[in-house]
Design a protein around this motif. Structure first.
Motif, PDB file in Angstrom:
ATOM      1  N   PRO A  39      26.208  62.727  68.927  1.00 48.90           N
ATOM      2  CA  PRO A  39      25.246  61.663  68.602  1.00 48.90           C
ATOM      3  C   PRO A  39      24.170  62.132  67.623  1.00 48.90           C
ATOM      4  O   PRO A  39      23.451  63.100  67.870  1.00 48.90           O
ATOM      5  CB  PRO A  39      24.662  61.312  69.970  1.00 48.90           C
ATOM      6  CG  PRO A  39      25.795  61.565  70.916  1.00 48.90           C
ATOM      7  CD  PRO A  39      26.458  62.819  70.377  1.00 48.90           C
ATOM      8  N   THR A  40      24.095  61.430  66.497  1.00 47.58           N
ATOM      9  CA  THR A  40      23.266  61.865  65.359  1.00 47.58           C
ATOM     10  C   THR A  40      22.703  60.652  64.634  1.00 47.58           C
ATOM     11  O   THR A  40      23.384  59.639  64.497  1.00 47.58           O
ATOM     12  CB  THR A  40      24.120  62.693  64.367  1.00 47.58           C
ATOM     13  OG1 THR A  40      24.639  63.858  65.029  1.00 47.58           O
ATOM     14  CG2 THR A  40      23.313  63.117  63.155  1.00 47.58           C
ATOM     15  N   VAL A  41      21.475  60.771  64.143  1.00 47.90           N
ATOM     16  CA  VAL A  41      20.960  59.799  63.184  1.00 47.90           C
ATOM     17  C   VAL A  41      20.806  60.508  61.847  1.00 47.90           C
ATOM     18  O   VAL A  41      20.295  61.626  61.774  1.00 47.90           O
ATOM     19  CB  VAL A  41      19.624  59.168  63.637  1.00 47.90           C
ATOM     20  CG1 VAL A  41      19.873  58.120  64.697  1.00 47.90           C
ATOM     21  CG2 VAL A  41      18.628  60.193  64.132  1.00 47.90           C
ATOM     22  N   MET A  42      21.282  59.855  60.795  1.00 49.70           N
ATOM     23  CA  MET A  42      21.268  60.421  59.451  1.00 49.70           C
ATOM     24  C   MET A  42      20.345  59.606  58.564  1.00 49.70           C
ATOM     25  O   MET A  42      20.596  58.423  58.321  1.00 49.70           O
ATOM     26  CB  MET A  42      22.668  60.412  58.846  1.00 49.70           C
ATOM     27  CG  MET A  42      23.705  61.183  59.616  1.00 49.70           C
ATOM     28  SD  MET A  42      25.316  61.029  58.783  1.00 49.70           S
ATOM     29  CE  MET A  42      26.377  61.852  59.967  1.00 49.70           C
ATOM     30  N   LEU A  43      19.284  60.229  58.088  1.00 46.13           N
ATOM     31  CA  LEU A  43      18.349  59.578  57.172  1.00 46.13           C
ATOM     32  C   LEU A  43      18.870  59.650  55.742  1.00 46.13           C
ATOM     33  O   LEU A  43      19.493  60.635  55.338  1.00 46.13           O
ATOM     34  CB  LEU A  43      16.993  60.286  57.221  1.00 46.13           C
ATOM     35  CG  LEU A  43      16.219  60.207  58.536  1.00 46.13           C
ATOM     36  CD1 LEU A  43      15.236  61.362  58.636  1.00 46.13           C
ATOM     37  CD2 LEU A  43      15.499  58.874  58.651  1.00 46.13           C
ATOM     38  N   GLY A  44      18.586  58.598  54.966  1.00 44.83           N
ATOM     39  CA  GLY A  44      18.874  58.652  53.549  1.00 44.83           C
ATOM     40  C   GLY A  44      17.875  59.540  52.822  1.00 44.83           C
ATOM     41  O   GLY A  44      16.785  59.830  53.326  1.00 44.83           O
ATOM     42  N   LYS A  45      18.221  59.943  51.624  1.00 47.52           N
ATOM     43  CA  LYS A  45      17.438  60.889  50.829  1.00 47.52           C
ATOM     44  C   LYS A  45      15.983  60.492  50.686  1.00 47.52           C
ATOM     45  O   LYS A  45      15.086  61.343  50.746  1.00 47.52           O
ATOM     46  CB  LYS A  45      18.084  60.996  49.446  1.00 47.52           C
ATOM     47  CG  LYS A  45      17.332  61.865  48.450  1.00 47.52           C
ATOM     48  CD  LYS A  45      18.064  61.879  47.117  1.00 47.52           C
ATOM     49  CE  LYS A  45      17.322  62.711  46.075  1.00 47.52           C
ATOM     50  NZ  LYS A  45      18.055  62.726  44.773  1.00 47.52           N
ATOM     51  N   TYR A  46      15.695  59.200  50.527  1.00 49.36           N
ATOM     52  CA  TYR A  46      14.342  58.761  50.181  1.00 49.36           C
ATOM     53  C   TYR A  46      13.563  58.198  51.372  1.00 49.36           C
ATOM     54  O   TYR A  46      12.467  57.672  51.188  1.00 49.36           O
ATOM     55  CB  TYR A  46      14.419  57.691  49.076  1.00 49.36           C
ATOM     56  CG  TYR A  46      15.096  58.177  47.820  1.00 49.36           C
ATOM     57  CD1 TYR A  46      14.457  59.057  46.946  1.00 49.36           C
ATOM     58  CD2 TYR A  46      16.394  57.785  47.510  1.00 49.36           C
ATOM     59  CE1 TYR A  46      15.082  59.511  45.796  1.00 49.36           C
ATOM     60  CE2 TYR A  46      17.021  58.230  46.358  1.00 49.36           C
ATOM     61  CZ  TYR A  46      16.365  59.093  45.507  1.00 49.36           C
ATOM     62  OH  TYR A  46      16.983  59.547  44.371  1.00 49.36           O
ATOM     63  N   ALA A  51       8.963  56.336  59.947  1.00 48.83           N
ATOM     64  CA  ALA A  51       9.094  54.886  59.845  1.00 48.83           C
ATOM     65  C   ALA A  51      10.456  54.391  60.299  1.00 48.83           C
ATOM     66  O   ALA A  51      10.588  53.271  60.790  1.00 48.83           O
ATOM     67  CB  ALA A  51       8.843  54.434  58.404  1.00 48.83           C
ATOM     68  N   GLU A  52      11.478  55.222  60.158  1.00 52.26           N
ATOM     69  CA  GLU A  52      12.844  54.772  60.410  1.00 52.26           C
ATOM     70  C   GLU A  52      13.330  55.002  61.835  1.00 52.26           C
ATOM     71  O   GLU A  52      14.255  54.324  62.285  1.00 52.26           O
ATOM     72  CB  GLU A  52      13.812  55.499  59.451  1.00 52.26           C
ATOM     73  CG  GLU A  52      13.530  55.266  57.977  1.00 52.26           C
ATOM     74  CD  GLU A  52      13.719  53.814  57.568  1.00 52.26           C
ATOM     75  OE1 GLU A  52      14.560  53.133  58.189  1.00 52.26           O
ATOM     76  OE2 GLU A  52      13.015  53.365  56.643  1.00 52.26           O
ATOM     77  N   LEU A  53      12.718  55.965  62.550  1.00 58.38           N
ATOM     78  CA  LEU A  53      13.260  56.383  63.839  1.00 58.38           C
ATOM     79  C   LEU A  53      12.318  56.076  64.989  1.00 58.38           C
ATOM     80  O   LEU A  53      11.094  56.174  64.865  1.00 58.38           O
ATOM     81  CB  LEU A  53      13.532  57.891  63.832  1.00 58.38           C
ATOM     82  CG  LEU A  53      14.470  58.424  62.740  1.00 58.38           C
ATOM     83  CD1 LEU A  53      14.608  59.927  62.889  1.00 58.38           C
ATOM     84  CD2 LEU A  53      15.826  57.731  62.798  1.00 58.38           C
ATOM     85  N   GLY A  73      20.394  53.837  53.674  1.00 59.14           N
ATOM     86  CA  GLY A  73      19.631  53.694  54.905  1.00 59.14           C
ATOM     87  C   GLY A  73      20.050  54.653  55.999  1.00 59.14           C
ATOM     88  O   GLY A  73      21.032  55.392  55.881  1.00 59.14           O
ATOM     89  N   THR A  74      19.289  54.614  57.095  1.00 59.47           N
ATOM     90  CA  THR A  74      19.570  55.447  58.259  1.00 59.47           C
ATOM     91  C   THR A  74      20.770  54.901  59.009  1.00 59.47           C
ATOM     92  O   THR A  74      20.901  53.691  59.202  1.00 59.47           O
ATOM     93  CB  THR A  74      18.362  55.478  59.212  1.00 59.47           C
ATOM     94  OG1 THR A  74      17.191  55.826  58.471  1.00 59.47           O
ATOM     95  CG2 THR A  74      18.570  56.478  60.323  1.00 59.47           C
ATOM     96  N   ILE A  75      21.657  55.797  59.440  1.00 58.30           N
ATOM     97  CA  ILE A  75      22.813  55.384  60.226  1.00 58.30           C
ATOM     98  C   ILE A  75      22.892  56.215  61.500  1.00 58.30           C
ATOM     99  O   ILE A  75      22.314  57.301  61.595  1.00 58.30           O
ATOM    100  CB  ILE A  75      24.130  55.514  59.438  1.00 58.30           C
ATOM    101  CG1 ILE A  75      24.397  56.986  59.053  1.00 58.30           C
ATOM    102  CG2 ILE A  75      24.116  54.633  58.196  1.00 58.30           C
ATOM    103  CD1 ILE A  75      25.780  57.211  58.474  1.00 58.30           C
ATOM    104  N   GLN A 159      18.522  51.321  69.918  1.00 55.96           N
ATOM    105  CA  GLN A 159      17.317  51.951  70.462  1.00 55.96           C
ATOM    106  C   GLN A 159      16.724  52.962  69.491  1.00 55.96           C
ATOM    107  O   GLN A 159      15.500  53.139  69.437  1.00 55.96           O
ATOM    108  CB  GLN A 159      17.644  52.674  71.770  1.00 55.96           C
ATOM    109  CG  GLN A 159      18.070  51.800  72.922  1.00 55.96           C
ATOM    110  CD  GLN A 159      18.455  52.647  74.121  1.00 55.96           C
ATOM    111  OE1 GLN A 159      17.772  53.631  74.473  1.00 55.96           O
ATOM    112  NE2 GLN A 159      19.564  52.306  74.758  1.00 55.96           N
ATOM    113  N   LEU A 160      17.568  53.643  68.750  1.00 52.86           N
ATOM    114  CA  LEU A 160      17.131  54.780  67.937  1.00 52.86           C
ATOM    115  C   LEU A 160      16.525  54.383  66.594  1.00 52.86           C
ATOM    116  O   LEU A 160      15.671  55.093  66.070  1.00 52.86           O
ATOM    117  CB  LEU A 160      18.313  55.719  67.671  1.00 52.86           C
ATOM    118  CG  LEU A 160      18.975  56.351  68.890  1.00 52.86           C
ATOM    119  CD1 LEU A 160      20.254  57.074  68.473  1.00 52.86           C
ATOM    120  CD2 LEU A 160      18.028  57.318  69.586  1.00 52.86           C
TER     121      LEU A 160
END
Length: 329
Positions: A39-46, A51-53, A73-75, A159-160
């Motif tokens: 289980p992982t969240v991947m942020l985009g470069k910018y 703010a995203e998590l 975007g974040t996935i 949730q994430l």
């Protein structure tokens, strides 16, 4: 085409493998990989991690956080889905998802999943998103990677991730969950492992790829790159802005753009560019070019035009960025 098998479930290792194949082990033909993660969240470069998590949910569920070298975007990823990577010898720097999406779409169609392209970088089934893509380039090579949801934990994903209300409103949805769907709705008898193997076989049928297995020395180098570049907390969490003004807009075909900045003595300061857009732009260089510029529409426009002339933002032009900095005041 070359197929490189990936056994690791560690996102830092797998991003390191991509980077190694982009910068050190150069093939003269396209490379294809399929891989999964814990289980992982991947942020985009910018993007700005804060703010995203939902940081508390990330910690509570022991989810890894990583940042890509590509935009978007974040996935959320887990072993219920898979990631695909395509690396092409290519001297062009513009963002173009067409050839990579065409291959994955054909492979999905071949195994009975009627996926179609949608918007700038997604694959959808029945109007709901099953795959998102992103790209980055290094000299002579272009990388296209993306996610495929099969039986991923969409409730945990919800949730994430903190999805900006501006983006949700633009897409006319209430949450990410509403727009995404798992592919096991199409093939409920398959496991995630079945899906990955069927997809791998479909790509083989379309391309007749040859397998390449990394040597022990190459594997050690990949681990080193993964830890040095992608596991670094400064790289993962470093993009945060503290400007007095914060403006954001969603551009159809371009994505969400956020600019934070201050004005001191009639000059721009603390400029910080974030978002889920696609570009090869060096954000730090862009920000430094604007810092100290007189807060004058024409002068700011000249700087932004010069920056985007080198590295455009897909679907967003200089005038739109200038308007963000002036029209809200």
């Amino acid at each position: 085409m070359i197929y490189v098998p990936v056994m690791s479930l560690d996102v830092y290792h797998n991003f390191g493998l991509e980077y190694y194949l982009m910068t050190e082990h150069h093939f003269n033909e396209p490379v294809f990989m399929l891989w999964s993660t814990t289980p992982t969240v991947m942020l985009g470069k910018y993007q700005d991690a804060a703010a995203e998590l939902n940081v508390e949910a990330v910690k509570r569920n022991h989810v890894k956080v990583a940042r890509r070298y590509s935009g978007g975007g974040t996935i959320y990823t887990d072993q219920g889905g898979c990631q695909f990577t395509l690396i092409y010898p290519d001297d062009r720097t513009e963002i173009d998802f067409s050839s990579g999406l065409e291959l994955i779409q054909k492979a999905l169609n071949q195994i009975g999943i009627k996926a179609t392209t949608d918007s700038r970088n997604d694959l959808v089934v029945g109007g709901r998103k099953v795959s998102g893509s992103a790209q980055y380039v290094t000299p002579g090579y272009k990388l296209h990677h993306g996610s495929l949801l099969f039986e991923s934990n969409l409730d945990l994903m919800n949730q994430l991730l903190n999805v900006d209300p501006v983006k949700l409103a633009a897409k006319r949805i209430a949450s990410v969950h509403q727009r995404t769907v798992n592919l096991n709705e199409q093939e409920p008898s398959w496991t995630a492992a079945d899906f990955r193997e069927n997809l791998r076989q479909a790509v083989y049928d379309l391309t007749s790829f040859q397998e390449y297995h990394l040597t022990a020395d190459e594997q050690a180098r990949v681990v080193e790159i993964g830890q040095q570049r992608f596991a670094d907390p400064k790289f993962i969490y470093g993009r945060q802005g503290q400007g007095a003004f914060q403006v954001k807009r969603y551009f159809q075909g371009g994505g969400l753009v956020k600019i934070a900045y201050s004005i001191y003595h009639d000059q721009l300061a603390d400029v910080h560019l974030t978002g889920d857009f696609f570009s090869n732009l060096d954000a730090v260089k862009f920000e430094h070019a604007l810092d100290g510029t007189d807060y004058d529409r024409q002068r700011v426009s000249n700087v932004i035009r010069d920056q985007l002339a080198e590295d455009p933002i897909l679907g967003v032009d200089a005038d739109q960025l200038v308007n963000m900095l002036f029209d809200h005041v």
